[in-house]
Scaffold this motif. Sequence first.
Motif, PDB file in Angstrom:
ATOM      1  N   PRO A   1      51.343 -77.472   3.901  1.00 49.80           N
ATOM      2  CA  PRO A   1      52.351 -77.668   3.327  1.00 49.80           C
ATOM      3  C   PRO A   1      52.643 -78.864   2.442  1.00 49.80           C
ATOM      4  O   PRO A   1      52.434 -79.803   2.841  1.00 49.80           O
ATOM      5  CB  PRO A   1      53.209 -77.655   4.619  1.00 49.80           C
TER       6      PRO A   1
ATOM      7  N   ALA B   1      61.733 -80.928   6.957  1.00 50.26           N
ATOM      8  CA  ALA B   1      60.945 -79.500   6.653  1.00 50.26           C
ATOM      9  C   ALA B   1      60.121 -79.055   7.752  1.00 50.26           C
ATOM     10  O   ALA B   1      59.877 -77.879   8.025  1.00 50.26           O
ATOM     11  CB  ALA B   1      59.939 -79.736   5.546  1.00 50.26           C
ATOM     12  N   THR B   2      59.507 -79.896   8.436  1.00 48.20           N
ATOM     13  CA  THR B   2      58.427 -79.695   9.609  1.00 48.20           C
ATOM     14  C   THR B   2      58.418 -80.645  10.868  1.00 48.20           C
ATOM     15  O   THR B   2      58.785 -81.892  10.602  1.00 48.20           O
ATOM     16  CB  THR B   2      57.356 -79.031   9.029  1.00 48.20           C
ATOM     17  N   ASP B   3      58.198 -80.213  11.980  1.00 45.52           N
ATOM     18  CA  ASP B   3      57.821 -81.008  12.987  1.00 45.52           C
ATOM     19  C   ASP B   3      56.230 -81.130  13.334  1.00 45.52           C
ATOM     20  O   ASP B   3      55.829 -82.019  14.275  1.00 45.52           O
ATOM     21  CB  ASP B   3      58.469 -80.875  14.198  1.00 45.52           C
ATOM     22  N   THR B   4      55.422 -80.561  12.378  1.00 47.18           N
ATOM     23  CA  THR B   4      54.205 -80.458  12.692  1.00 47.18           C
ATOM     24  C   THR B   4      53.163 -81.282  11.688  1.00 47.18           C
ATOM     25  O   THR B   4      51.994 -81.775  11.647  1.00 47.18           O
ATOM     26  CB  THR B   4      53.423 -79.079  12.767  1.00 47.18           C
TER      27      THR B   4
ATOM     28  N   TYR C   1      63.847 -75.685  11.326  1.00 46.98           N
ATOM     29  CA  TYR C   1      63.205 -76.258  10.131  1.00 46.98           C
ATOM     30  C   TYR C   1      63.206 -74.871   9.025  1.00 46.98           C
ATOM     31  O   TYR C   1      63.116 -75.375   7.783  1.00 46.98           O
ATOM     32  CB  TYR C   1      61.697 -76.351  10.364  1.00 46.98           C
ATOM     33  N   ALA C   2      62.819 -73.826   9.467  1.00 48.51           N
ATOM     34  CA  ALA C   2      62.520 -72.640   8.863  1.00 48.51           C
ATOM     35  C   ALA C   2      63.877 -72.593   7.451  1.00 48.51           C
ATOM     36  O   ALA C   2      63.571 -72.204   6.277  1.00 48.51           O
ATOM     37  CB  ALA C   2      62.480 -71.248   9.321  1.00 48.51           C
TER      38      ALA C   2
END
Length: 345
Positions: free
Chosen positions: A265, A115-118, A331-332
């Motif tokens: 998130p 979902a995300t890299d952050t 990711y989006a």
Amino acid sequence: MGHLYGGVEGGATSSNVVLIAEDGTVKAKVNGPATNHWLVGLDKCLESINSMILDAKKAAGADPKVPLKSLGLTLSGGEQDEAIRALVQLLKERFPNLSENYCITTDALGGISTATDTGGIVLISGTGSNCKLVNPDGSVIGCGGWGHLIGDEGSAYWMSLLAIKIVYDAVDNYKHTPFNICLVEEAMYSYFQVSNRTALLTHLYRTFEKSKIAGFCRKLAEAARAGDHLSCHIFRRGGQELARHVVAVLPHVHKSLLDGKFGLPVVCVGSVWNSWDLLKNGFLEVLKEVKQRPMAKNLCKFSMMKLKCSSAVGAASLGARHIGYDLPMDYANNVDIFFEHCFKL
């Protein structure tokens, strides 16, 4: 063909595999059986992984004798360092052509990495349940994931067993429930194909299958949507338990995860989230109450999102990153935000 990077999303009921090329293109997808080694045994787990990867190589048009560049495995039950080392060693010994490199971690990390890299929170509710907070610095804080004997709160298994327990207690006159149990009791006998509570004990003990009991949760969802108050109560309880996982890791959330466009998130993985309409009230009750505490003063917004693809994609990314390569990821396009909530100031 260039290097291929593999990912395995392993669960207690089923598993998924993807093979991804260096440019981020998904070359193959394969579904397979459970790969939780605590439930199916180590040998069966390894054999299933090898079989799925072989099928995926064939689907991708790759030579099955050429090892993958890396294989990331995010497995239900893949949290103990000693067990992980044993799995990697056995994979290398038994299947030398499977992959050059391995990275094994928990199924929760596969979800967040898809979902995300952050970073953010991944909250699993399927056959079992688990929660992991991944901060931007890579630190991981967990809550749950301890299995059906001492955990799995808010999961399909947990809600099914709660419903069964309420019925048994009510019929025994051991514990009063304000809800009519008739519909749930009838659904229970129908689902397990038994005529009484004594016959059901075979499924609970002698031929116990966690996934079989968890499957009863689908019948509870049907009953809840038909207006059965006990079933609605079960899902409300489930929502409360899932929210408590978030509360448990909330004090460790890095401030940067709260300041983005979507707020905190929360990546929701597992089939139970298909019943968000039934979980929602209980979930919000707990978070709204916690918002009054100092620990949650910076929590202004959170966003619930589901993966639009298997978390095997995130597993492949983790495997590649383990050997120093960043797979291109959109990711989006991997997530769908299905609920957002802003707290009143």
